[in-house]
Design a protein around this motif. Structure first.
Motif, short mmCIF file in Angstrom:
data_model
loop_
_atom_site.label_atom_id
_atom_site.label_comp_id
_atom_site.label_asym_id
_atom_site.label_seq_id
_atom_site.Cartn_x
_atom_site.Cartn_y
_atom_site.Cartn_z
N ARG A 151 0.71 -1.27 -0.13
CA ARG A 151 0.08 0.04 -0.06
C ARG A 151 0.86 1.16 -0.10
O ARG A 151 0.61 2.10 -0.57
N PHE A 152 1.98 1.45 0.75
CA PHE A 152 2.94 2.46 0.80
C PHE A 152 3.37 2.53 -0.46
O PHE A 152 3.52 3.85 -0.97
N ARG A 153 3.99 1.46 -1.32
CA ARG A 153 4.53 1.70 -2.61
C ARG A 153 3.56 1.99 -3.65
O ARG A 153 3.92 2.76 -4.53
N GLU A 154 2.30 1.72 -3.52
CA GLU A 154 1.28 2.14 -4.42
C GLU A 154 1.00 3.69 -4.17
O GLU A 154 1.13 4.36 -5.03
N ALA A 155 0.85 4.19 -2.97
CA ALA A 155 0.63 5.51 -2.73
C ALA A 155 1.86 6.57 -3.11
O ALA A 155 1.69 7.53 -3.81
N LEU A 156 3.24 5.86 -3.11
CA LEU A 156 4.38 6.75 -3.45
C LEU A 156 4.27 6.82 -4.82
O LEU A 156 4.73 7.80 -5.53
N LYS A 157 3.86 5.76 -5.70
CA LYS A 157 3.85 5.59 -7.17
C LYS A 157 2.92 6.59 -7.55
O LYS A 157 3.10 7.40 -8.66
N LYS A 158 1.69 6.81 -7.05
CA LYS A 158 0.67 7.80 -7.34
C LYS A 158 1.19 9.26 -7.07
O LYS A 158 1.08 10.09 -8.06
N GLU A 199 4.32 10.25 -7.16
CA GLU A 199 5.30 10.65 -8.21
C GLU A 199 4.70 10.75 -9.67
O GLU A 199 5.12 11.61 -10.20
N GLU A 200 3.49 10.06 -9.98
CA GLU A 200 2.78 10.14 -11.35
C GLU A 200 2.22 11.89 -11.06
O GLU A 200 2.17 12.53 -12.26
N ARG A 201 1.55 12.09 -10.05
CA ARG A 201 1.18 13.65 -9.81
C ARG A 201 2.11 14.64 -9.73
O ARG A 201 1.87 15.77 -10.37
N ARG A 202 3.30 14.22 -9.33
CA ARG A 202 4.48 15.15 -9.45
C ARG A 202 4.92 15.54 -10.95
O ARG A 202 5.02 16.51 -11.25
N ALA A 203 5.01 14.39 -11.60
CA ALA A 203 5.27 14.37 -12.92
C ALA A 203 4.09 15.13 -13.81
O ALA A 203 4.87 15.95 -14.51
#
Length: 70
Positions: A50-57, A59-63
């Motif tokens: 769950r932590f990895r998924e939240a971090l991925k989201k 990073e996508e928003r920042r991009a």
């Protein structure tokens, strides 16, 4: 009616303040519980799914925010 007015107003004010205070205490304790869990997850090795998924989201928003194609 004049004898009932001030007592009712006082009771309403105290009841509202008491209820609001209790609600805020509950919300704060839930917030702290979630915050503690998030800190534990961020320090865990390996990181929870769950932590990895939240971090991925995140990073996508920042991009998306950094891209000039708005």
């Amino acid at each position: 009616m004049s004898d009932f007015g001030p007592a009712a107003l006082l009771g309403l004010c105290l009841g509202f303040l008491w209820g609001t205070g209790c609600s805020l205490a509950i919300v704060y304790s839930v917030y702290l519980g979630g915050y503690r869990k998030a800190v534990q997850d961020s320090l865990a090795d390996p990181k929870p799914k769950r932590f990895r998924e939240a971090l991925k989201k995140l990073e996508e928003r920042r991009a998306q925010a950094a891209s000039p194609h708005r």
